[in-house]
Write a protein that holds these residues in place. Structure first.
Motif, PDB file in Angstrom:
ATOM      1  N   ALA A  93       3.000   4.987  -2.563  1.00 18.53           N
ATOM      2  CA  ALA A  93       1.720   5.152  -1.880  1.00 18.53           C
ATOM      3  C   ALA A  93       0.689   4.122  -2.321  1.00 18.53           C
ATOM      4  CB  ALA A  93       1.189   6.564  -2.147  1.00 18.53           C
ATOM      5  N   ALA A  94       0.876   3.538  -3.494  1.00 16.59           N
ATOM      6  CA  ALA A  94      -0.151   2.641  -4.010  1.00 16.59           C
ATOM      7  C   ALA A  94       0.077   1.174  -3.626  1.00 16.59           C
ATOM      8  CB  ALA A  94      -0.246   2.778  -5.528  1.00 16.59           C
ATOM      9  N   TRP A  95       1.120   0.872  -2.862  1.00 12.84           N
ATOM     10  CA  TRP A  95       1.408  -0.516  -2.498  1.00 12.84           C
ATOM     11  C   TRP A  95       1.051  -0.768  -1.032  1.00 12.84           C
ATOM     12  CZ3 TRP A  95       3.057  -3.795  -6.279  1.00 12.84           C
ATOM     13  CH2 TRP A  95       3.570  -3.207  -7.444  1.00 12.84           C
ATOM     14  N   THR A  96      -0.041  -1.500  -0.760  1.00 17.29           N
ATOM     15  CA  THR A  96      -0.360  -1.839   0.630  1.00 17.29           C
ATOM     16  C   THR A  96       0.818  -2.596   1.220  1.00 17.29           C
ATOM     17  OG1 THR A  96      -2.658  -1.920   0.100  1.00 17.29           O
ATOM     18  CG2 THR A  96      -1.982  -3.044   2.128  1.00 17.29           C
ATOM     19  N   MET A  97       1.261  -3.591   0.544  1.00 14.99           N
ATOM     20  CA  MET A  97       2.522  -4.278   0.866  1.00 14.99           C
ATOM     21  C   MET A  97       2.830  -5.173  -0.314  1.00 14.99           C
ATOM     22  SD  MET A  97       5.118  -4.452   2.789  1.00 14.99           S
ATOM     23  CE  MET A  97       4.521  -3.208   3.917  1.00 14.99           C
ATOM     24  N   GLY A  98       3.602  -4.616  -1.255  1.00 17.75           N
ATOM     25  CA  GLY A  98       3.993  -5.401  -2.419  1.00 17.75           C
ATOM     26  C   GLY A  98       4.924  -6.525  -1.995  1.00 17.75           C
ATOM     27  N   GLN A  99       5.138  -7.496  -2.876  1.00 21.44           N
ATOM     28  CA  GLN A  99       6.078  -8.562  -2.510  1.00 21.44           C
ATOM     29  C   GLN A  99       6.873  -9.011  -3.721  1.00 21.44           C
ATOM     30  OE1 GLN A  99       5.100 -12.657  -2.152  1.00 21.44           O
ATOM     31  NE2 GLN A  99       2.930 -12.236  -2.530  1.00 21.44           N
ATOM     32  N   THR A 100       8.077  -9.506  -3.456  1.00 22.63           N
ATOM     33  CA  THR A 100       8.897 -10.038  -4.540  1.00 22.63           C
ATOM     34  C   THR A 100       9.881 -11.033  -3.947  1.00 22.63           C
ATOM     35  OG1 THR A 100      10.163  -9.433  -6.493  1.00 22.63           O
ATOM     36  CG2 THR A 100      10.743  -8.304  -4.479  1.00 22.63           C
TER      37      THR A 100
ATOM     38  N   ALA B 191      -0.048  10.919   6.399  1.00 22.04           N
ATOM     39  CA  ALA B 191       0.259   9.722   7.179  1.00 22.04           C
ATOM     40  C   ALA B 191      -0.932   8.776   7.208  1.00 22.04           C
ATOM     41  CB  ALA B 191       0.664  10.110   8.598  1.00 22.04           C
ATOM     42  N   LEU B 192      -2.127   9.333   7.338  1.00 24.46           N
ATOM     43  CA  LEU B 192      -3.309   8.484   7.434  1.00 24.46           C
ATOM     44  C   LEU B 192      -4.228   8.726   6.242  1.00 24.46           C
ATOM     45  CD1 LEU B 192      -3.986   8.709  11.250  1.00 24.46           C
ATOM     46  CD2 LEU B 192      -2.857   6.915   9.934  1.00 24.46           C
ATOM     47  N   PRO B 193      -5.062   7.741   5.904  1.00 26.79           N
ATOM     48  CA  PRO B 193      -5.879   7.869   4.699  1.00 26.79           C
ATOM     49  C   PRO B 193      -7.111   8.756   4.868  1.00 26.79           C
ATOM     50  CG  PRO B 193      -6.171   5.703   5.675  1.00 26.79           C
ATOM     51  CD  PRO B 193      -5.167   6.405   6.517  1.00 26.79           C
ATOM     52  N   VAL B 194      -6.965   9.836   5.629  1.00 30.03           N
ATOM     53  CA  VAL B 194      -8.025  10.836   5.701  1.00 30.03           C
ATOM     54  C   VAL B 194      -7.360  12.183   5.500  1.00 30.03           C
ATOM     55  CG1 VAL B 194      -9.618   9.600   7.208  1.00 30.03           C
ATOM     56  CG2 VAL B 194      -7.734  10.902   8.208  1.00 30.03           C
ATOM     57  N   PHE B 195      -8.028  13.082   4.801  1.00 30.83           N
ATOM     58  CA  PHE B 195      -7.421  14.366   4.498  1.00 30.83           C
ATOM     59  C   PHE B 195      -7.613  15.331   5.666  1.00 30.83           C
ATOM     60  CE2 PHE B 195      -7.792  18.693   2.679  1.00 30.83           C
ATOM     61  CZ  PHE B 195      -6.465  18.816   2.285  1.00 30.83           C
ATOM     62  N   ASP B 196      -6.523  15.865   6.168  1.00 29.64           N
ATOM     63  CA  ASP B 196      -6.607  16.867   7.234  1.00 29.64           C
ATOM     64  C   ASP B 196      -5.513  17.897   7.018  1.00 29.64           C
ATOM     65  OD1 ASP B 196      -6.560  18.442   9.431  1.00 29.64           O
ATOM     66  OD2 ASP B 196      -6.575  16.819  10.888  1.00 29.64           O
ATOM     67  N   PRO B 197      -5.847  19.037   6.388  1.00 29.61           N
ATOM     68  CA  PRO B 197      -4.808  20.017   6.039  1.00 29.61           C
ATOM     69  C   PRO B 197      -4.113  20.604   7.261  1.00 29.61           C
ATOM     70  CG  PRO B 197      -7.002  20.960   5.715  1.00 29.61           C
ATOM     71  CD  PRO B 197      -7.190  19.497   5.994  1.00 29.61           C
TER      72      PRO B 197
ATOM     73  N   GLU C 292      -3.367   1.918   9.569  1.00 28.93           N
ATOM     74  CA  GLU C 292      -2.251   2.717  10.076  1.00 28.93           C
ATOM     75  C   GLU C 292      -1.638   3.595   8.975  1.00 28.93           C
ATOM     76  OE1 GLU C 292      -0.625   2.430  13.454  1.00 28.93           O
ATOM     77  OE2 GLU C 292      -2.768   1.894  13.652  1.00 28.93           O
ATOM     78  N   GLY C 293      -2.161   3.472   7.776  1.00 30.25           N
ATOM     79  CA  GLY C 293      -1.639   4.280   6.680  1.00 30.25           C
ATOM     80  C   GLY C 293      -0.233   3.875   6.274  1.00 30.25           C
ATOM     81  N   ILE C 294       0.112   2.616   6.507  1.00 34.73           N
ATOM     82  CA  ILE C 294       1.470   2.170   6.150  1.00 34.73           C
ATOM     83  C   ILE C 294       1.437   1.458   4.803  1.00 34.73           C
ATOM     84  CG2 ILE C 294       3.254   0.481   6.782  1.00 34.73           C
ATOM     85  CD1 ILE C 294       2.876   1.397   9.664  1.00 34.73           C
ATOM     86  N   THR C 295       2.394   1.790   3.961  1.00 32.35           N
ATOM     87  CA  THR C 295       2.511   1.161   2.649  1.00 32.35           C
ATOM     88  C   THR C 295       3.944   0.677   2.475  1.00 32.35           C
ATOM     89  OG1 THR C 295       2.970   3.340   1.722  1.00 32.35           O
ATOM     90  CG2 THR C 295       0.712   2.558   1.537  1.00 32.35           C
TER      91      THR C 295
END
Ligand code: FMN
Ligand code: FMN
Ligand code: FMN
Ligand code: FMN
Ligand code: FMN
Ligand code: FMN
Ligand code: FMN
Ligand code: FMN
Ligand code: FMN
Ligand code: FMN
Lengths: 141, 141, 141, 141, 141, 141, 141, 141, 141, 141
Positions: H88-95, C110-116, H34-37
Motif C-alpha cells: 500500500a505504501a508504494w505509489t509505483m516502486g521501481q527496480t 480501493a480509493l484513498p478515502v474512507f467509506d465503510p 485511482e488508488g493504484i499502488t
C-alpha cells in the motif's frame, strides 16, 4: 534403523551406589562401539533408562539388561523407530532419581514420590526430557 | 491418573478473613501428603478454587469440601484428566477476588463485578491463569 | 454472554466536533455501569464504533444508538459472541477518521478515502485493530 | 456483500396467530424485490428470525423490524458476512416454536422450554438449521 | 449453560436389583422437570452414570447423589460444558454392567472385569457411547 | 494402562508345525485370565506376534517369551500405550507367514520373501493389519 | 504451465443470440488446436467465460477477446496456475445467464438479477461450477 | 473489492532507460487518484509489474497497459482478490531486473538469466517480494 | 528401503512395436526375482516408466535402463522412498501413450499431444495413476 | 522446472584428495553456465552430492556423473521438483565426510561410521542440511 527405548525396573535389594558405578562403567565401555547412547536415572528403588541406537544393537543390549539380576520387573515404557536421535551426545548420562525437585516430580505424579510403575510412559519420558533440559544429567560425552 | 478441578461456591454469611486463614492453614497442612496443589481465590461473596492431584485424592478432598458449611452452592466449572500439572509448585496459592483489576475482570465478564455463577467455566479458568501469570497469587511453595 | 459489535453510520449534516464531544461524554458516563467498553472512530462523514460487553447491554445500547438522529444509515459490520474482550481497558476510546495515514487506508480500500459502506466488515475491523495497535486511539481508561 | 442475521425478540402481549399471519404476508410481499430470504420461527412468547440478503437490504429491514411494536427486546444472536446463502430458496419459511419436539429442544437447552434469551446464539442457529433439515419449516418458495 | 458429567461409584453392600429400580423410578420422576437426561449403568459392584443438563441443575443433583448412602466413593470421570447434548432423548436410560460382552470390555480394560476405578475417564465414556450405539441401553424416552 | 507390542524372532532350527500348535495351546490357555489378546504369525523361519493387554501383563509375558528357546533374536518392532485395543476379540489368532499372497508381501518388502528383520516396524504392523482385515487370520474367539 | 481464467464483460448494445452463435462457432473452431477448453455463459447484458489451457495460449486468446468489440468492460474475476484442468472435456460449453433458477442466483447475489460486476470472483466461479454440476451447460465434447 | 495483479511482458525493441522514466512518470501521476499502488521491475528485455488496487481500477489500467506498444506479449502471472494490500505504501516502486544478485535469481530460475516467461507465476511473485524485502526497490511514497 | 521412480525418455528413431515387446519380455523375466514392479507407458515418441522396488534394486535397474540405446534423454520425473508400494500387483503393466483419451490428456497438458518433457513430474505421475485407475493398463500379474 | 537431487556413491579404489580436487575444479567450471549449484561431500569411501538446478540440466549432469569411473554404485537418495533452491549461493560447496563430529553422525546413524547406503535418504539430506547450517561446508560463491 534407529530406535529409542525407555524402560523402568526395580533395583535389587542389595543395590548400592557402587553397583550403579559398575553399571555405568560397563555402559561407557560397551556402548560406544555399538553406537548406543542414552541416560541412566537411578535411585534407591528404581532404574529408568533411555537407550538410543540401531534397532538390532538396542534390542541385543535390552535383552542382556533384562536378564541382569541387579534389577527385576523390567517394564517397557516407550519404544519407537526414529529418524534422528535426541541424545546423540550422551554416551550414558546419569542422574539420581532420589534428588528430584519435588515440583518437578509432582508435575507428572499424583504423589510426591517417584514410582515409574504408576505413571504412563509418556510422563516418564517427559521427566527424562526435563531432567536433561534442566542440566540435571551428568556425563555428556 | 492426574486431574485438574475448578469449582466456585458462595461464601457462607459469616465468612471473614479469619475463616479464609483457617481454610488455608488446613489446606497447607493436609494437601502436601496427599500430593494436592492449587490456588484458592476468595472474596466477600465467592470462593473459586483450582485443585490438581491424583484422581482419587482430588475426589476425596472435593467430597469433603462440598460438605463444608463455610460455603454453599458448590458448582463444578472445569474437570479434566491431565498428563502434567500446570501449578505443581503451589501448595495452595491464594488471591483476593475483591481486589481484581477492573480491566482484568471486564475481559471475561459482562459487568464489572465478579460472579462465577454467571461465567462459563473456561472464563473462570482463564482468569485464574491470568492471575497466576501476572503474579497476583501469593504463597508459591 | 459477551459480544462484540461493530457498526458504521453516516454523520447527520449538522454534526460538528462539538457533537462528537457530547457523544463521548454520554458514552463515558453511561457505559461503565453497564460494563460496556469500546472505541468510537468519527469523521466529517462517518461514524465507526466498536462496542464490547454483555449481550443484553450491548443490544440495548445499540438499539438506542440506532434511533439517535445525530447519524443515519446505521449498518452492522461485525457481530460475534466472544469469550474474552479485546478492548477491556477502553471505556470509549476515540480517533479521527479524517486523519488516517493514506497508506493505512489504502491497505484496505480501493480509493484513498474512507467509506465503510464500500468495505467488507472484516476490513473495517482490521482497520480498528490497526489503529489501536498503532496508538492512534485516545482515551484508554 | 451478502449477510446472514439471526435475532430473537419477545412477542407483544397481544400477539395472536393472526398477527403472525399479517407479518408473514408483509414479509412475502416485501422481501422478494429486496432479495431477502429467511425463516420466521414464532410462538406465544418469542420470535426468532433468520434473514439472508444484501448487507444494505438486511440492515434496512432489521431497522424497520426493531421499531415494530408487535415485539420488544430485539436481541441479535448471529450476524456474518457470507459468500453463499444457506436458505436461498425460502422467501420466508415459518415454523411454530411452541410445537418443538422436546428432545430437539433439550439438545440445546437446560430446561424443556424454549427461551432464546438464555441460549448462546450458536445454539439458536443450530436449532433453526435442525428445524429446516428435519422439514419442520413450511413455505419453501 | 449445558454440562455433561460422568461419575463412577461403588454400590453399597446391600444394593439389590430392587435398589436400582427405586433409583431409576426416582430419576425418571425428578429429572424431567429439571431438564436432566442421561444413562445409569449398574452392576453388582459399581454404578456409572452419565448426566446431561443445565450446569446448575446437574450440580444440584450430583450433590444429592454424592450424599446418597446406596453407594460410596463417588469419583468424577468426565465433566464438560457442552453446546449440545448427545443423549437428549434419554430421560434416564439403563444397562447392566454385569452383562457386558467380554470383547467390548477388553477393548478398554486390561482385565476382563469392569472396574471404572482402574480406567481413564475417557475409556468409561467411550464404553457408555458404545453401549448406547449398540442398543444395549433400555429406556429411551 | 493398555499396551500394544509387536515383535519378530527367528524360529529355532527344530521348530515344526507341532511346536506352533503347542505354543498356541499355551497361549489360549494362559492369556485369557491375564486379559491378553493378539495374533501369532508363524512360518518356517520367523515368528511375528502382536500382543495387546495391560502394561504389566504384557511385559511379564514378553519377558517369558524372550527366554523361550523355541526362537531366538527377539526384536521389538512396535510398542505403544493405547486407549483402546484393536484386536480385543482375538484370544490368539494365527496365520501362516509362508502362505502370504506375493502382492501383499511386495507391498511392504523389497524382495518377495518375508523377512521382518529387514522391514521397518510400521510395515510389519501394516502387514498384520492387512492380514486381519483380509480374513487371513484364524481363531477369532 | 496450465492456467484457469474467468472474466466477465458487458455485451455490446447490438449483441443478439446470433452474435453468440458466431462467437461459439469461432471458439469451437479455434480453441481445439490451441488446447483451450472452457464454458461461455451469455445473456442479454453480460458474458462470463471460463478458459482453461496453456498459460501462453490462454493469454493470447484473452488478449484477442479483450479487443473484441462485441463486448466492453472486460474484468478479470479469477486467474490461477493449475496442475489439472477441471473442465478438460468442454471444448466450449454454453449456458444462458438469463434463464438461471432464481434460488441459484440468490445463493450468491444480493438481488435476484445477475450482475458479475457486483460479485466477488469466487462467487461467479462457484456459480459456473454449480451450473456445470447441475447439467445446465450444453456442448460437452 | 481489492485485487493484486502481476504480469510480465517483453520490452519493445526500442525501449531505453528514458522510456522507463516516462512510464514511471505516467504511473506516478495517474495511479494515485485511482488508488493504484505497486512496483515496476524493468530491464533490457522484460517488464514485470505488480499492481494493487480496486478491481475496476486495476482492470481498466491493465487494459490500457496491454495495448501499450512499448511492450508486447503481456502475460498474466498472478491475479487474486485480496482483503489487504501488501504494498500500500508504494505509489509505483521501481527496480532494475538487469542488476539482480545472481544467487537471488538462481533461487527461482534454472539459468542465471531472468526470463519470466519460463517461470511459474508464484516464482516471479516470490522474487518481487524478496526484492522489496531486501530494499532493492526504490520510490516508496 | 522401498522406492518409487518415474522417468521419461525419447524413443530411439528405429523403435517399433516389436522393440516394445522385447523390452516387456525382458522386464517380465528379470524384474520378479529382483522384486521390481511397475508400469511401462510407450508410444511412437516417448517412454514413461514407473518402477517400484528395493532402493538398491531399482537403482541398479535404472542404471542399466539409462544406458540402453533404444531410448535417449532419460529424465527423472519423480523419486521417493515409500513405506508401501502402490502397484505391487503389476510385474510390468503396459499401456499405449498414443491412444490416450484426449480429455484425459488435456487434464494435465496445455496441448492435445503428450510430451512428458513439458510437464511437471507430478502431472505425469497423476496421468499414470489415472490410467491404472481407469483400467487402461494391461498385464496385471 | 527446478529440481533437487541427492545421490551417494562409492569412491573408486584409487580415489585420492587430488581426485576430489579435480572433480571440484570441473564442477566449478562447468556448473555455472548450466545454472547448477550444490554441495559435494567426499571421504575415503563415499561421495554424497546435492545438485540443484533446471530439471534438464541436472539430469544431463547426473547422467554424466553416473558414468564417471571415479566412483561406482551411484544410488539416488532424494529427488524433487522444487519452487525455490535452498543452496542457490553454492557453486559447489565441499566438505570432508571423514571429519564429521561423532555426535552429528550418531544423530542419524546406528554406528559411528558414515555409510549412506545404510541410511534413509531423508537422513543423508538432514545431514547435508546440518553441515551447511553449522558452517562445515567450504566454497560459498
Ligand atoms: C539398570 C542397568 C542398566 C544397564 N545399562 C547398560 C548399558 O547401557 N550398556 C551395557 O553394556 N550394559 C548395561 N548394563 C549391564 C548389562 O546388564 C550387562 O551386565 C552388561 O552389558 C555385561 O553383559 P555381559 O556380561 O553379558 O557381557 C546395565 C545393567 C543394569 C542393571
Ligand atoms: C473454600 C474451601 C476450600 C478448602 N480447601 C481445602 C483444601 O485445599 N485442602 C483441605 O484439606 N481442606 C480444604 N478445605 C477444608 C475442608 O472442607 C475440610 O474442612 C478440611 O479438609 C478438614 O476436613 P476434615 O475435618 O473432614 O478432616 C476447604 C474448605 C473450603 C470452604
Ligand atoms: C455515533 C454515536 C455513538 C454513540 N455511542 C454511545 C455509547 O457508547 N454509549 C452511550 O450511552 N450512548 C452513546 N450514544 C448516544 C446514544 O445514542 C444516546 O443518545 C445516549 O445513550 C442517551 O440515550 P437516552 O437519551 O435514550 O438515555 C452514541 C450516539 C452516536 C450518534
Ligand atoms: C417478528 C417480525 C418479523 C418481521 N419480518 C419482516 C420481514 O421479513 N420482511 C418485512 O418486510 N417485514 C417484516 N416485518 C414487518 C416490519 O417490521 C414492518 O412492519 C414491515 O416491513 C412494514 O414496514 P413499513 O410499514 O415501515 O413499510 C416483521 C415484523 C415482525 C414483528
Ligand atoms: C447411583 C445413583 C443414581 C441416582 N440418579 C438419580 C437421578 O438421576 N435423579 C435423581 O433425582 N436422583 C437420583 N438418585 C437418587 C438421589 O441420590 C436422591 O436419593 C434422590 O434424588 C432423592 O433426593 P431427595 O430425597 O434429597 O429429594 C440416584 C442415586 C444413586 C445412588
Ligand atoms: C513365538 C512364541 C509365542 C508365544 N506366545 C505365548 C503367548 O501368547 N502366551 C503365553 O502364555 N505363552 C506364549 N509362549 C510360550 C511362552 O514362551 C512360555 O513358554 C509359556 O508362557 C509358558 O511359560 P512358563 O513355562 O514359564 O509358565 C510363546 C512362545 C513363543 C516361542
Ligand atoms: C465473449 C466472447 C468470447 C469469445 N470466446 C472465444 C474463444 O473461446 N475462442 C476464440 O478463439 N475466440 C473467442 N472469441 C472471439 C475472439 O474475440 C476473436 O474474435 C476470435 O478469436 C477471432 O480472432 P481473430 O479474428 O483475431 O483471429 C470470443 C469473443 C467474445 C466476445
Ligand atoms: C510496462 C508498462 C507499465 C505501465 N504502468 C503504468 C501504470 O502503472 N500506470 C499508468 O497510468 N500507466 C502505466 N503505463 C502506461 C500506460 O500503458 C498508458 O500509456 C498510460 O496509462 C497513459 O494512458 P492513456 O494515454 O491511454 O491515457 C505503463 C506502460 C508500460 C509499458
Ligand atoms: C524403456 C525401457 C524400459 C525398460 N524396462 C526394463 C525393466 O523394467 N526391467 C529390465 O530388466 N529391463 C528393462 N529394460 C531393458 C534394460 O535396459 C536392459 O536392456 C535389460 O535389463 C537387460 O540388461 P542387460 O543386457 O545389461 O542384462 C528397459 C529398457 C527400456 C529402453
Ligand atoms: C563424485 C563426482 C561428482 C561430480 N560432480 C560434478 C559436477 O558437479 N559438475 C560437473 O560438471 N562434473 C562433475 N563430475 C565430473 C563428471 O562426472 C564429468 O567427469 C565432468 O562433468 C566432465 O564430463 P565430460 O568429460 O563428459 O565433459 C563429478 C564426478 C564425480 C565422480
Amino acid at each position: 534403523m534407529l530406535v529409542q527405548l525407555l524402560y523402568a525396573s526395580r533395583a535389587a535389594a542389595d543395590t548400592t551406589p557402587a553397583t550403579v558405578s559398575v553399571i555405568l562403567q560397563q555402559a561407557r565401555l560397551r556402548n560406544p562401539p555399538e553406537g548406543i547412547t542414552g541416560v541412566l536415572c537411578h535411585g534407591d528403588r528404581y532404574f529408568l533408562q533411555l537407550l538410543e541406537g540401531g534397532r538390532e544393537q538396542v534390542n541385543r543390549l535390552f535383552s542382556r539388561i533384562q536378564r541382569d539380576s541387579r534389577h527385576t520387573d523390567v517394564v517397557l515404557l516407550h519404544y519407537a523407530e526414529i529418524t534422528e536421535r535426541r541424545y546423540a551426545a550422551w554416551t550414558m548420562g546419569q542422574t539420581n532419581l532420589d534428588r528430584l525437585n519435588p515440583a518437578t516430580l509432582l508435575r507428572y505424579s499424583a504423589l510426591p514420590v517417584f514410582d515409574p510403575f504408576q505413571l504412563p510412559g509418556s510422563s516418564s519420558m517427559a521427566l527424562v526430557d526435563e531432567l536433561i533440559a534442566s542440566a540435571s544429567v551428568l556425563g555428556r560425552a
